[in-house]
Write a protein that holds these residues in place. Structure first.
Motif, PDB file in Angstrom:
ATOM      1  N   SER A   9      -1.646  -5.999   9.531  1.00 19.83           N
ATOM      2  CA  SER A   9      -2.757  -5.416   9.213  1.00 19.83           C
ATOM      3  C   SER A   9      -4.170  -6.713   8.779  1.00 19.83           C
ATOM      4  N   GLY A  10      -2.881  -7.158   7.808  1.00 23.25           N
ATOM      5  CA  GLY A  10      -3.781  -8.449   7.017  1.00 23.25           C
ATOM      6  C   GLY A  10      -3.706  -9.290   7.301  1.00 23.25           C
ATOM      7  N   GLY A  11      -3.626 -10.116   5.889  1.00 26.35           N
ATOM      8  CA  GLY A  11      -2.828 -11.509   5.775  1.00 26.35           C
ATOM      9  C   GLY A  11      -1.328 -12.231   5.945  1.00 26.35           C
ATOM     10  N   GLY A  12      -1.145 -10.905   5.592  1.00 29.58           N
ATOM     11  CA  GLY A  12       0.250 -11.313   6.358  1.00 29.58           C
ATOM     12  C   GLY A  12       1.202 -12.416   4.874  1.00 29.58           C
ATOM     13  N   SER A  13       1.152 -11.764   3.878  1.00 30.28           N
ATOM     14  CA  SER A  13       1.676 -12.676   2.542  1.00 30.28           C
ATOM     15  C   SER A  13       3.162 -11.957   2.610  1.00 30.28           C
ATOM     16  N   ASN A  14       3.612 -10.593   3.004  1.00 30.26           N
ATOM     17  CA  ASN A  14       4.965 -10.136   3.107  1.00 30.26           C
ATOM     18  C   ASN A  14       5.580 -10.572   3.864  1.00 30.26           C
ATOM     19  N   LEU A  15       4.989 -10.584   4.970  1.00 35.04           N
ATOM     20  CA  LEU A  15       4.987 -11.283   6.563  1.00 35.04           C
ATOM     21  C   LEU A  15       6.291 -12.996   6.034  1.00 35.04           C
ATOM     22  N   ALA A  88       4.787  -4.141   7.222  1.00 37.76           N
ATOM     23  CA  ALA A  88       4.689  -4.840   6.049  1.00 37.76           C
ATOM     24  C   ALA A  88       2.982  -6.161   5.966  1.00 37.76           C
ATOM     25  N   GLY A  89       1.748  -4.352   5.121  1.00 40.17           N
ATOM     26  CA  GLY A  89       1.232  -4.442   5.309  1.00 40.17           C
ATOM     27  C   GLY A  89       0.278  -3.595   6.564  1.00 40.17           C
ATOM     28  N   TYR A  90       0.535  -2.251   7.522  1.00 44.61           N
ATOM     29  CA  TYR A  90       0.659  -2.634   8.389  1.00 44.61           C
ATOM     30  C   TYR A  90       0.075  -0.987   7.533  1.00 44.61           C
ATOM     31  N   LEU A  91      -1.375  -1.050   7.911  1.00 43.53           N
ATOM     32  CA  LEU A  91      -2.502   0.026   7.838  1.00 43.53           C
ATOM     33  C   LEU A  91      -2.216   1.355   8.935  1.00 43.53           C
ATOM     34  N   LYS A  92      -1.589   1.507  10.457  1.00 41.69           N
ATOM     35  CA  LYS A  92      -1.530   2.305  10.942  1.00 41.69           C
ATOM     36  C   LYS A  92      -0.157   3.298  10.723  1.00 41.69           C
ATOM     37  N   ASN A 108       8.592   0.425   5.441  1.00 38.36           N
ATOM     38  CA  ASN A 108       7.722  -0.106   5.010  1.00 38.36           C
ATOM     39  C   ASN A 108       7.545  -0.237   3.573  1.00 38.36           C
ATOM     40  N   ILE A 109       6.022  -1.126   3.180  1.00 34.46           N
ATOM     41  CA  ILE A 109       6.579  -1.846   1.640  1.00 34.46           C
ATOM     42  C   ILE A 109       5.362  -0.819   1.231  1.00 34.46           C
ATOM     43  N   HIS A 110       5.067  -0.192  -0.140  1.00 35.36           N
ATOM     44  CA  HIS A 110       3.982   0.135  -0.292  1.00 35.36           C
ATOM     45  C   HIS A 110       3.774  -1.026  -1.763  1.00 35.36           C
ATOM     46  N   PRO A 111       2.476  -0.336  -2.309  1.00 34.44           N
ATOM     47  CA  PRO A 111       2.354  -1.256  -3.724  1.00 34.44           C
ATOM     48  C   PRO A 111       2.130  -0.152  -4.812  1.00 34.44           C
ATOM     49  N   ALA A 112       3.769   0.858  -5.045  1.00 31.70           N
ATOM     50  CA  ALA A 112       3.343   1.708  -6.177  1.00 31.70           C
ATOM     51  C   ALA A 112       4.866   1.681  -5.948  1.00 31.70           C
ATOM     52  N   TYR A 123      -4.060   2.693  -0.100  1.00 28.24           N
ATOM     53  CA  TYR A 123      -3.145   1.104   0.381  1.00 28.24           C
ATOM     54  C   TYR A 123      -4.033   0.536  -0.339  1.00 28.24           C
ATOM     55  N   GLY A 124      -3.817  -0.540  -0.586  1.00 31.79           N
ATOM     56  CA  GLY A 124      -3.753  -1.715  -1.283  1.00 31.79           C
ATOM     57  C   GLY A 124      -4.728  -2.116  -1.931  1.00 31.79           C
ATOM     58  N   HIS A 125      -5.791  -2.597  -2.427  1.00 36.65           N
ATOM     59  CA  HIS A 125      -6.774  -1.834  -3.947  1.00 36.65           C
ATOM     60  C   HIS A 125      -7.264  -0.501  -4.323  1.00 36.65           C
ATOM     61  N   VAL A 176       1.763  -6.840  -8.857  1.00 35.76           N
ATOM     62  CA  VAL A 176       2.726  -6.144  -7.935  1.00 35.76           C
ATOM     63  C   VAL A 176       3.650  -6.718  -6.445  1.00 35.76           C
ATOM     64  N   LEU A 177       2.942  -8.060  -5.909  1.00 37.30           N
ATOM     65  CA  LEU A 177       2.631  -8.138  -4.480  1.00 37.30           C
ATOM     66  C   LEU A 177       3.892  -9.701  -4.815  1.00 37.30           C
ATOM     67  N   VAL A 178       4.001 -10.344  -5.752  1.00 39.58           N
ATOM     68  CA  VAL A 178       4.994 -10.883  -6.507  1.00 39.58           C
ATOM     69  C   VAL A 178       6.493  -9.857  -5.802  1.00 39.58           C
ATOM     70  N   VAL A 179       6.209  -8.728  -6.905  1.00 38.09           N
ATOM     71  CA  VAL A 179       7.655  -8.180  -6.310  1.00 38.09           C
ATOM     72  C   VAL A 179       7.980  -7.706  -4.588  1.00 38.09           C
ATOM     73  N   GLU A 180       6.535  -7.494  -4.433  1.00 34.22           N
ATOM     74  CA  GLU A 180       6.703  -7.227  -3.252  1.00 34.22           C
ATOM     75  C   GLU A 180       7.914  -7.830  -2.541  1.00 34.22           C
ATOM     76  N   HIS A 181       6.788  -9.137  -3.037  1.00 31.98           N
ATOM     77  CA  HIS A 181       7.943 -10.475  -1.645  1.00 31.98           C
ATOM     78  C   HIS A 181       9.032 -10.632  -2.240  1.00 31.98           C
TER      79      HIS A 181
HETATM   80  C1  GRF Z   1       0.498  -5.757  -0.008  1.00 31.33           C
HETATM   81  O1  GRF Z   1      -0.069  -5.181  -0.952  1.00 31.33           O
HETATM   82  C2  GRF Z   1       0.745  -4.961   0.388  1.00 31.33           C
HETATM   83  O2  GRF Z   1       1.190  -3.927   0.015  1.00 31.33           O
HETATM   84  C3  GRF Z   1      -0.942  -3.868   0.875  1.00 31.33           C
HETATM   85  O3  GRF Z   1      -1.508  -4.869   0.970  1.00 31.33           O
HETATM   86  C4  GRF Z   1      -0.897  -5.978   0.302  1.00 31.33           C
HETATM   87  C5  GRF Z   1      -1.208  -6.954   1.203  1.00 31.33           C
HETATM   88  O4  GRF Z   1       0.070  -7.541   2.083  1.00 31.33           O
HETATM   89  N1  GRF Z   1      -1.052  -2.935   2.058  1.00 31.33           N
HETATM   90  P1  GRF Z   1      -0.232  -8.363   3.055  1.00 31.33           P
HETATM   91  O5  GRF Z   1      -0.614  -9.979   2.281  1.00 31.33           O
HETATM   92  O6  GRF Z   1      -0.947  -8.475   4.048  1.00 31.33           O
HETATM   93  O7  GRF Z   1       1.174  -8.996   3.260  1.00 31.33           O
END
Ligand code: GRF
Length: 196
Positions: A9-15, A88-92, A108-112, A123-125, A176-181
């Motif tokens: 849904s967003g920046g895609g750093s996990n992607l 990967a940061g998909y919010l739906k 699914n990845i969750h930042p907690a 979600y997110g922040h 947390v993001l470092v650990v997600e990756h």
């Molecule tokens: C990540 O913390 C993810 O868990 C959350 O949004 C943040 C950014 O994710 N949903 P990404 O960079 O879009 O992968």
């Protein structure tokens, strides 16, 4: 070699961490990203996919009938011949037909540290703000099997990070993001090697 469909849904750093891992990390020679799908046409993650010559498609969730939206996502996943779906940061929410057809194949990845600080609206922040407000001493990330609810489903991998008294939500989010990756590619590997 397993085919991965990545929903963002967003920046895609996990992607990006998954793509990098298929090139020279734990997923090398065992998995390949075949399609990236987004509910948000302006998600930066789509640019990351295009840079890697990976098929990238967006369906404008906000301006689409929900049934039509889910039908397009399902059709795109089927056409990609994906074996595993990564959120990967998909919010739906994932519709029931996809959950049923890809049982124990949707991650699914969750930042907690679920089951804490999960669920609707978490979600997110918002997650990191709640962790700091609760004066938690630790937080972390969780990869779990996704089902038709938010942030429920069996946990595959979790990793903790410390939370310091002076931390802001931003500090925790970065840590947390470092650990997600790190754990998302490892979780995909575990599922592929059916250690779970
Ligand atoms: C990540 O913390 C993810 O868990 C959350 O949004 C943040 C950014 O994710 N949903 P990404 O960079 O879009 O992968």
């Amino acid at each position: 070699m397993k085919n991965l469909a990545i929903l963002i849904s967003g920046g895609g750093s996990n992607l990006q961490s998954i793509i990098d891992s298929t090139k020279n990390g734990v997923l090398k020679d065992i998995a390949k990203v075949v399609v990236v799908i987004s509910d948000n046409p302006s998600a930066y993650g789509l640019e990351r996919a295009k840079k890697e010559n990976i098929k990238a498609v967006a369906f404008d969730y906000k301006n689409m009938d929900k049934k039509a939206y889910n039908a397009e996502v399902y059709k795109t996943i089927k056409e990609s011949k994906a074996d595993i779906i990564c959120l990967a940061g998909y919010l739906k929410k994932i519709p029931e037909n996809i959950v049923n057809e890809y049982k124990s194949k949707i991650l699914n990845i969750h930042p907690a540290l679920l089951p804490n600080f999960g669920g609707k609206g978490m979600y997110g922040h918002f997650v990191h703000e709640a962790v700091v407000k609760a004066k938690e001493k630790k937080s972390g990330a969780t990869v779990h099997f996704a089902d038709e609810n938010y942030d429920t489903g069996n946990i595959i991998i979790q990793k903790e990070v410390p939370v310091y008294e002076t931390d802001t939500a931003d500090d925790v989010a970065k840590r947390v993001l470092v650990v997600e990756h790190e754990i998302f590619p490892k979780a995909i590997k575990k599922v592929i090697e059916s250690e779970v």
